[in-house]
Design an enzyme around this catalytic site. Structure first.
Site, PDB file in Angstrom:
ATOM      1  N   ARG A  42      35.173 -10.399 -14.953  1.00  0.00           N
ATOM      2  CA  ARG A  42      34.368  -9.915 -13.824  1.00  0.00           C
ATOM      3  C   ARG A  42      33.051  -9.338 -14.317  1.00  0.00           C
ATOM      4  NH1 ARG A  42      33.189  -6.112 -16.031  1.00  0.00           N
ATOM      5  NH2 ARG A  42      34.349  -4.215 -16.484  1.00  0.00           N
ATOM      6  N   ASP A 190      38.938  -3.463 -12.855  1.00  0.00           N
ATOM      7  CA  ASP A 190      39.006  -4.769 -13.513  1.00  0.00           C
ATOM      8  C   ASP A 190      40.207  -5.571 -13.033  1.00  0.00           C
ATOM      9  OD1 ASP A 190      36.902  -3.699 -14.861  1.00  0.00           O
ATOM     10  OD2 ASP A 190      37.921  -3.510 -16.782  1.00  0.00           O
TER      11      ASP A 190
END
Length: 458
Positions: A42, A190
């Site tokens: 990400r 995350d």
């Protein structure tokens, strides 16, 4: 949005990476994989170092990911291999308690964090035996969540191999909790975006309860990721956990100053909620209560009415016991200011004003300045890279991820992307042979990708 991670029928032969992974698996184990699992990395567009304080963040999944090929067996062992030769094979018995050495954060321990999390959540006395080959395209220690994606991929693999069914939200929460076995006290961003991401949209990730809301990014601008080529392994250093501890202490000092029972509060968001104050009022409280000079252990213990032993056991983590001084004013000021910037960023995306690209760029620039000056989680190479990105045509640029190395994310107008990539290459990568060798995987345009999934051969 589907509740559980998708299971997708895929023509393996039509996907070069999957086919290569299948070939590697067959060469190593003499059989074909039963299934494949994937978890994306990400990029965090804004909202740095605030998820573990309870505040919302705004990331998007990226195409680089962790992919695993898996077969299930009755061997009584979990055997791990990696297509990257620098990561050695590892085997662990399914009947033993899974031990994770936080003093030695090797790649397989991150995988075992995900295994252990699912085992404990599902009460699995006997894990299924597995043979796995892992392939990653996320640069390690780059701020793009390579370690968390590996934990998430392992959690997904373990769930599927043991024939369990868990929602995306449950998997995200399990993997966020289990990654702490390696010693990093992260906040869950995350793992949440790795499971909850959807192609084509960024997400506002909120906590308690965990939920994800689509955020439409502005037309006419793209996000470009650039790696400063300085690695920082969160689990191998104390930088990250020192900031977590400083925020924890600041929480208690602010609560105490307002006559609250400081023992009840661990996160800065909890004090705001208890006081029913705005983020602007919390920033004013920080200025009023916390002095800019670093606090000593003795000063903190006296203010909170606790012993030195309580300070060490209740406030510090295992790898921060050596710290003598704490910058509470600066850390709390960053967190409350960054939390406000996240909300403004989403508001601009939702309302789509004509000048939205410029407004979002300004917020990104403010975020980097706060990370650099108040949170002190940048580094000279990142600051140089951000400066070059802005001079090369980015409207906004900032570090992304934990910092102290890794990547910057820049928002660039569509029509300037090619000239931007060329200018950054010439100014940052080409003058340094080591950076030049890494440029291909270090400078790329990123679009919002999808979340974790299981693939089955058609």
């Amino acid at each position: 949005m589907a509740t559980n991670p998708p299971k997708l029928k895929t023509a393996i032969t039509a996907n070069e990476r999957l086919q290569n992974l299948k070939n590697t698996f067959e060469t190593k184990y003499g059989q074909s994989p039963h299934f494949y699992a994937c978890a994306p990395g990400r990029v965090n567009l804004i909202g740095e170092h605030i998820d573990y304080c309870g505040y919302s963040v705004l990331p998007m999944a990226i195409e680089p990911n962790i992919l695993a090929a898996v077969s299930v067996n009755k061997s009584g062992t979990i055997t791990l291999a990696n297509t990257n030769q620098q990561y050695k094979d590892f085997t662990v018995s399914c009947s033993e308690d899974i031990a994770i050495d936080r003093e030695n954060p090797k790649w397989h321990y991150y995988f075992l964090c995900g295994v252990k999390g699912i085992q404990e959540k599902c009460g699995l006395a006997h894990l299924a035996g597995m043979s796995c080959v892992v392939d990653g395209t996320i640069p390690p220690s780059s701020g793009l969540s390579s370690s968390s994606a590996l934990v998430c991929c392992a959690g997904l693999v373990t769930m599927e191999a043991n024939q369990k069914s868990l929602s995306k939200v449950a998997l995200a929460e399990i993997c966020a909790k289990s990654e702490r076995y390696i010693g990093t006290e992260g906040g869950g961003m995350d793992q949440s975006i790795s499971f909850l991401a959807e192609r084509g949209t960024a997400k506002l990730i909120e906590f308690q309860p965990l939920r994800a809301t689509d955020v439409k990014l502005p037309d006419g601008a793209v996000f470009v990721i650039s790696n400063c080529c300085m690695e920082m392994n969160k689990a191998a250093s104390s930088h990250f956990n020192i900031r977590v501890v400083e925020c924890r202490i600041a929480t208690k000092m602010l609560a105490q100053a307002r006559g609250l029972d400081s023992s009840r509060f661990m996160k800065l968001v909890q004090v705001q909620m208890e006081l029913q104050a705005s983020l602007e009022e919390m920033l004013a409280l920080v200025v009023e209560v916390l002095h800019p000079e670093p606090y000593s252990r003795e000063e903190i213990c006296k203010a909170l009415g606790i012993t030195s032993e309580q300070f060490s056991t209740e406030l510090l983590s295992a790898n921060t016991q050596h710290v003598k001084h704490f910058k509470l004013h600066q850390r709390a000021k960053h967190v409350y200011g960054e939390a406000a910037r996240v909300l403004r960023f989403k508001s601009v995306c939702d309302s789509e004003p004509v000048e939205s690209v410029q407004l979002l760029g300004d917020l990104m620039n403010q975020s980097h300045a706060s990370c650099r000056d108040l949170y002190e989680c940048s580094c000279p190479e990142l600051d140089q890279l951000v400066d070059i990105c802005l001079k090369s045509g980015a409207v906004g640029s900032r570090l992304t991820g934990a910092g102290w190395g890794g990547c910057a994310v820049s928002m660039v107008p569509d029509e300037k992307v090619e000239s931007f990539l060329q200018a950054v290459s010439e100014a940052y990568y080409l003058p340094d042979p080591r950076r030049a060798a890494m440029e291909k995987q270090s400078l790329f345009v990123s679009k919002p990708g999808g979340g974790a999934a299981i693939f089955l051969d058609e």
